[in-house]
Design an enzyme around this catalytic site. Structure first.
Site, PDB file in Angstrom:
ATOM      1  N   LYS A  10      43.355  45.830  36.858  1.00  9.10           N
ATOM      2  CA  LYS A  10      44.406  44.837  37.170  1.00  9.10           C
ATOM      3  C   LYS A  10      44.589  43.888  35.979  1.00  9.10           C
ATOM      4  CE  LYS A  10      43.563  45.535  42.016  1.00  9.10           C
ATOM      5  NZ  LYS A  10      43.724  45.064  43.376  1.00  9.10           N
ATOM      6  N   HIS A  92      51.696  50.873  43.047  1.00  6.92           N
ATOM      7  CA  HIS A  92      50.626  50.044  43.614  1.00  6.92           C
ATOM      8  C   HIS A  92      51.273  48.979  44.505  1.00  6.92           C
ATOM      9  CE1 HIS A  92      47.324  47.273  44.046  1.00  6.92           C
ATOM     10  NE2 HIS A  92      46.518  48.246  43.652  1.00  6.92           N
ATOM     11  N   GLU A 164      45.869  53.783  49.830  1.00  3.99           N
ATOM     12  CA  GLU A 164      45.382  52.411  49.734  1.00  3.99           C
ATOM     13  C   GLU A 164      46.033  51.543  50.814  1.00  3.99           C
ATOM     14  OE1 GLU A 164      43.679  51.236  45.722  1.00  3.99           O
ATOM     15  OE2 GLU A 164      45.824  51.000  45.523  1.00  3.99           O
TER      16      GLU A 164
END
Ligand code: PGA
Length: 247
Positions: A10, A92, A164
Site C-alpha cells: 500500500k 483493489h 478480498e
C-alpha cells in the site's frame, strides 16, 4: 494448496525503507512460495535492483487504463513492464471506493496490463452490508464477469483472482475457512460459466484480508485456494517471513 504469496505494501515505505526491508527479508527468504511484492511506485527501482536474480516478482498496486500521453499523474503498463514489474493489482477495494474505479475501468486496466505483457491480480469482494444481506455471490459474479469481459480464455493464465471481502481488509475480522472455500467455489463457477470448466480448474485464486501469523493456519485448510494476499502483516519483514514459514 497455498503456494502463492502476494504482499501489498500500500502507501508505505520510502525507497530507503524498502532497501532496509529487502536486505533483511531476502537474506532469510527460502523461496518456498511464489512471491510477488507489490511495492509503491517510488520503491520499484530499489526492488528491481535488490530482487534481481532472486525468486521474487515485483508487482505494482495499480496501472493506468490509458496507454500513454495526456494522463497526468498516472503510470502506464509499458512503464511498469520496463520497470521490472510482472504483476499489477487491479480493482483493489480501496481504489474502487476512493478513486471510483468501477468494473468498466477495471476491465480497461486489465486489458492494458495484458497488452503490455503484465499479469493481473484482480481484487474482488463484497462489503459488510452485502455480506450481511447474503449478496456475496451476486457481487462476485458481477465484479468478475465485467472485469473479464472480452478476454480470451488463454489470457486467464495471466490472471489471479484475489477474494478480498471489504469488511475483512485491515479490520482483524476474517471469514471462516468454510466461507472462503464456498466463495472460491463460486468464483470458479463464474469462470466455468463464462469460459470453461478447465479454465475454472486452472485459474489461481487467493484470499486477502487481515491475514497474520496467528490466523494463517486457518486459510491453509481451504483446499481450493492457491494463495494469500497480505497487507498490513507484510510491512515487517519478520512477520512476512513467519507467515511464509507456516505455509
Ligand atoms: P490487510 O490488507 O492484510 O491489511 O487486511 C489486505 C489488502 O488490502 O490487500
Amino acid at each position: 494448496m497455498i503456494d502463492i504469496v502476494i504482499a501489498n505494501f500500500k502507501m508505505n515505505q520510502t525507497p530507503e525503507e524498502t532497501k532496509n526491508y529487502l536486505m533483511t527479508f531476502l537474506s532469510r527468504f527460502d523461496e518456498k512460495v511464489d512471491l510477488t511484492l507489490c511495492l509503491p511506485y517510488t520503491s520499484l527501482s530499489t526492488g528491481e535492483y535488490l530482487c534481481r536474480g532472486k525468486a521474487v516478482r515485483l508487482g505494482s498496486q495499480n496501472i493506468s487504463e490509458d496507454e500513454e500521453g495526456r494522463t497526468t499523474g498516472e503510470i502506464s503498463g509499458r512503464m511498469l513492464k520496463a520497470s521490472g514489474v510482472d504483476f499489477c493489482l487491479v480493482g483493489h477495494s480501496e481504489r474502487r471506493k476512493k478513486f471510483k474505479e468501477d468494473s468498466k475501468i477495471v476491465n480497461k486496466k486489465i486489458k492494458s496490463a495484458l497488452k503490455n505483457g503484465l499479469g493481473v491480480i484482480l481484487c474482488v469482494g463484497e462489503s459488510l452490508a452485502e455480506h450481511n444481506t447474503l449478496k456475496t455471490y451476486e457481487v462476485l459474479r458481477e465484479q468478475i464477469e465485467n472485469a473479464l469481459k472480452g478476454l480470451y480464455e488463454n489470457e486467464l493464465e495471466r490472471i489471479i483472482i484475489a477474494y478480498e471481502p471489504i469488511w475483512a481488509i485491515g479490520t482483524g475480522e476474517t471469514p471462516m475457512a468454510k466461507e472462503i472455500t464456498m466463495a472460491v467455489k463460486e468464483i470458479r463457477k463464474v469462470i466455468a460459466d463464462d469460459f470453461s470448466p478447465a479454465a475454472a480448474d486452472n485459474i489461481k485464486v487467493v484470499y486477502g484480508g487481515s491475514i497474520d501469523s496467528k490466523n494463517v493456519k486457518q486459510f491453509t485448510s481451504c483446499k481450493n485456494l492457491n494463495g494469500l494476499l497480505i497487507g498490513g502483516a507484510c510491512l515487517d519483514p519478520n512477520s512476512l517471513l513467519k507467515i511464509i514459514s507456516l505455509l
